[in-house]
Design a protein around this motif. Structure first.
Motif: not given
Length: 312
Positions: A2-3, A6-7, A10, A42
């Motif tokens: 999901d976003t 990842v966010t 990052e 991940q």
């Protein structure tokens, strides 16, 4: 993935890359290490990851240590041709630079000295000096005891204390230092250049085009001055080898003043000047295109002062 996941990764990427770079001395290897950490992130069961930053720090540190211990890396670094990968001071991979210890930890002098440490000593030194981790936290990251962490740090500090490179230099000061150095080196009078060097100044280079099998070392100020004077004297043969007449710029590279030789906005080589007591204590020349790939890309993204020499 999901976003949000990842966010979260990052948000830590630059810090993790900075950690990996200090441990490995290679931007390319640092990027690969961070990407490997992303794959671990991940695949992880993140429900059981209480503090993502701590989890990621442990993963990146240990992945970097695995690289340092690999037979391939040990061979590359023992044959005498390895040098750290230089980075422009604007590069986020250099990471925190608020303290003297943080700035010194990315100088080429310290990165070279860290090659004398064991991987575990190197990790303890970087985690403590550059990222201010306490010994209890380092012990958790490296699966060692707190007393073991303290002992490793003591040994690392003792070996690295020899660096003594000044990093309190801004862009304007770097330009003045490099300009004086270029003028002295190109004057044809080696005594003028020797006056800018410490009594124990040395030079290290990976050769013309960065293709030397072993690093070329100049062990006295006199030899270094002679080589620099000859090297900075332009000639048709040198221009042919370079593919044209390069420009010479002043810049800050890994916290130190540097000469940057460019042609058509491509960095051909850099010569990094390590300053001690207002004199040049070491010159490190790097011309291997693989070592300059990230620096060259960062250079193209920047605006620059006018060159010291427009067409060499």
């Amino acid at each position: 993935m999901d976003t949000a996941t990842v966010t979260r990764f990052e948000a830590s990427r630059n810090r993790l890359a900075s950690l990996a770079y200090r441990l490995l001395g290679s931007a390319a290897d640092a990027e690969d290490t961070v990407q490997d950490a992303f794959l671990r992130w991940q695949a992880a069961d993140r429900e059981y990851v209480e503090v993502p930053e701590a989890w990621l720090t442990k993963i990146v540190t240990n992945l970097a240590l695995d690289r340092l211990r690999s037979a391939k890396v040990r061979h590359e670094r023992t044959v005498g041709a390895w040098m750290p990968e230089p980075l422009l001071d604007s590069d986020p991979m250099l990471g925190p630079a608020d303290t003297v210890e943080q700035r010194e930890s990315v100088t080429l002098a310290v990165l070279m000295l860290m090659e004398r440490l064991s991987p575990i000593e190197r990790a303890v030194y970087v985690l403590n000096e550059a990222f201010s981790y306490r010994h209890a936290e380092i012990a958790e990251i490296l699966d060692i005891t707190e007393s073991g962490s303290q002992q490793h740090l003591h040994r690392a500090r003792r070996r690295i204390a020899a660096a003594g490179t000044s990093t309190d230099i801004d862009q304007a000061a770097a330009r003045r230092i490099v300009q004086a150095f270029v003028e002295a080196a190109s004057s044809g009078r080696t005594e003028q250049l020797i006056a800018l060097l410490t009594d124990d100044a040395t030079g290290t280079s990976d050769g013309v085009g960065g293709l030397a099998r072993k690093l070329i070392v100049h062990s006295t100020p006199q030899r270094l001055a002679g080589v620099l004077s000859a090297g900075l004297k332009p000639s048709a043969a040198k221009r042919k080898l370079a593919g044209g007449a390069p420009s010479i710029y002043a810049a800050l590279v890994n916290g130190c003043p540097a000469m940057v030789f460019t042609l058509d906005d491509r960095v051909l080589s850099v010569a990094i000047l390590e300053i001690r007591a207002d004199k040049v204590a070491a010159v490190r020349g790097i011309a291997n295109p693989a070592r300059l790939a990230r620096l060259s890309a960062e250079w193209r993204r920047q605006e620059h002062d006018v060159p010291l020499i427009e067409s060499w």
